[in-house]
Motif scaffolding. Structure first.
Motif, short mmCIF file in Angstrom:
data_model
loop_
_atom_site.label_atom_id
_atom_site.label_comp_id
_atom_site.label_asym_id
_atom_site.label_seq_id
_atom_site.Cartn_x
_atom_site.Cartn_y
_atom_site.Cartn_z
N PRO A 1 -6.29 -6.42 1.72
CA PRO A 1 -6.28 -5.43 0.62
C PRO A 1 -5.24 -4.33 0.81
O PRO A 1 -4.53 -3.96 -0.13
CB PRO A 1 -7.71 -4.86 0.65
CG PRO A 1 -8.53 -5.93 1.27
CD PRO A 1 -7.65 -6.58 2.28
N GLY A 2 -5.12 -3.81 2.02
CA GLY A 2 -4.10 -2.80 2.27
C GLY A 2 -2.70 -3.34 2.12
O GLY A 2 -1.79 -2.64 1.63
N ALA A 3 -2.49 -4.59 2.52
CA ALA A 3 -1.17 -5.20 2.38
C ALA A 3 -0.78 -5.35 0.92
O ALA A 3 0.39 -5.14 0.55
CB ALA A 3 -1.14 -6.55 3.09
N LEU A 4 -1.73 -5.70 0.07
CA LEU A 4 -1.42 -5.84 -1.36
C LEU A 4 -1.14 -4.49 -2.01
O LEU A 4 -0.29 -4.39 -2.90
CB LEU A 4 -2.58 -6.54 -2.06
CG LEU A 4 -2.78 -8.01 -1.68
CD1 LEU A 4 -4.04 -8.57 -2.31
CD2 LEU A 4 -1.57 -8.84 -2.13
N VAL A 5 -1.83 -3.46 -1.56
CA VAL A 5 -1.52 -2.11 -2.06
C VAL A 5 -0.10 -1.72 -1.64
O VAL A 5 0.68 -1.17 -2.43
CB VAL A 5 -2.55 -1.09 -1.55
CG1 VAL A 5 -2.13 0.33 -1.91
CG2 VAL A 5 -3.92 -1.39 -2.14
N GLY A 6 0.24 -2.01 -0.39
CA GLY A 6 1.60 -1.73 0.06
C GLY A 6 2.63 -2.55 -0.69
O GLY A 6 3.76 -2.07 -0.91
#
Length: 307
Positions: A225-230
């Motif tokens: 999830p954090g990677a997709l936000v980034g």
């Protein structure tokens, strides 16, 4: 024995024997103290469903369309002079002219190649650095402090230095896009790795997972999830960096059209180029949203309340 002249005794029938001998008494009510009758249960009211419901796509488009409408009314009434900002009608007409001559498609293709190349380079560097710093303490000690230091430097201010290092060809433009992409991807992936639940990691170890298994089945899914936000931030930053990069000695691309329009005070072309940048960024954001829905289908998340 009965005496002579007395009536013979009669035997009771089955019905008479079964009949009660005394008068029938009503059943006594059970004595209860301080017992109130149960209140009737209230049925839950069904939720009111409106017959007409505006689709979410229409509601999302209402904001930009409303701004365009205000812009059109301000231009039509003379509140917004044409010398300050061209009207939407003029922008659409100029877009049709540039599409007819082929200038706008060629500019979009040139800018797209720069953005894609810079994004791939920046994403590769960010992924390697974030995995190294997130999975290993030695990598964190060596990389994370340096990334935090370089992040404080405005990457737009590095354009003159890039020109000195790489010249005025395509290399400084691609390098600027790659640099702008690296920071949001690195910090979001690194933060996602370090925010993995320690209880899940311990449960994976008890289940017999080794280091590679923990990384594959526990740590990386937690960081997704954090990677997709980034990724969303990185794509928007890529187009933002390209706006600055194409202002310096560009011979093709959307920024090249914008620079020429600035010299001749063509506000319609400038607004058109900005609109193209915005549409390209919006398309990239929409693609990441679809990718997030597909990759995070297993994750229950809050999706807002109301209609």
């Amino acid at each position: 024995m009965p005496t002579h002249g007395s009536a013979p005794p009669t035997t009771p029938t089955a019905q008479e024997a079964a009949a009660p001998t005394g008068p029938a008494q009503p059943p006594r009510p059970t004595a209860t103290k301080n017992v109130r009758p149960a209140a009737p249960r209230k049925r839950p009211r069904p939720r009111s469903r409106s017959r007409f419901r505006v689709p979410r796509g229409v509601r999302r488009a209402s904001g930009p369309l409303g701004l365009v409408l205000v812009w059109f009314l301000a231009s039509a009434t003379g509140v917004l002079p044409e010398s300050v900002l061209a009207s939407p009608v003029d922008v659409v007409q100029r877009a049709a002219d540039l599409i007819g001559t082929g200038e706008l498609p060629q500019a979009i293709a040139a800018s797209g190649r720069r953005a894609a190349t810079g994004f791939l380079i920046g994403a590769t560097v960010a992924l390697a650095l974030s995995l190294t710093a997130g999975l290993f303490r030695l990598g964190e000690d060596v990389i994370d402090a340096s990334m935090g230091m370089f992040r404080a430097i405005p990457w737009v201010g590095l354009i003159p230095l890039f020109i000195v290092w790489f010249g005025i060809d395509e290399t400084p433009k691609i390098a600027l896009v790659a640099l702008g992409v690296t920071y949001p991807l690195y910090f979001n992936i690194y933060g996602g790795i370090r925010s993995a639940d320690s209880q899940l990691i311990e449960a994976g170890r008890m289940a017999g997972l080794g280091r590679i298994g923990l990384i594959r089945y526990v740590i990386l899914p937690s960081a997704l999830p954090g990677a997709l936000v980034g990724l969303r931030y990185a794509l928007s930053t890529a187009w933002l960096a390209l706006v600055f990069a194409e202002q310096v000695n560009a011979d093709a691309g959307i920024g090249y059209l914008m620079s020429n329009a600035q010299q001749y005070f063509q506000t319609d072309v400038i607004v058109l180029c900005l609109a193209v940048y915005a549409v390209l960024g919006l398309l990239c954001d929409f693609a990441v949203r679809l990718l997030s829905r597909r990759l995070l289908a297993w994750r229950a998340s809050f999706d807002g309340e109301g209609a």
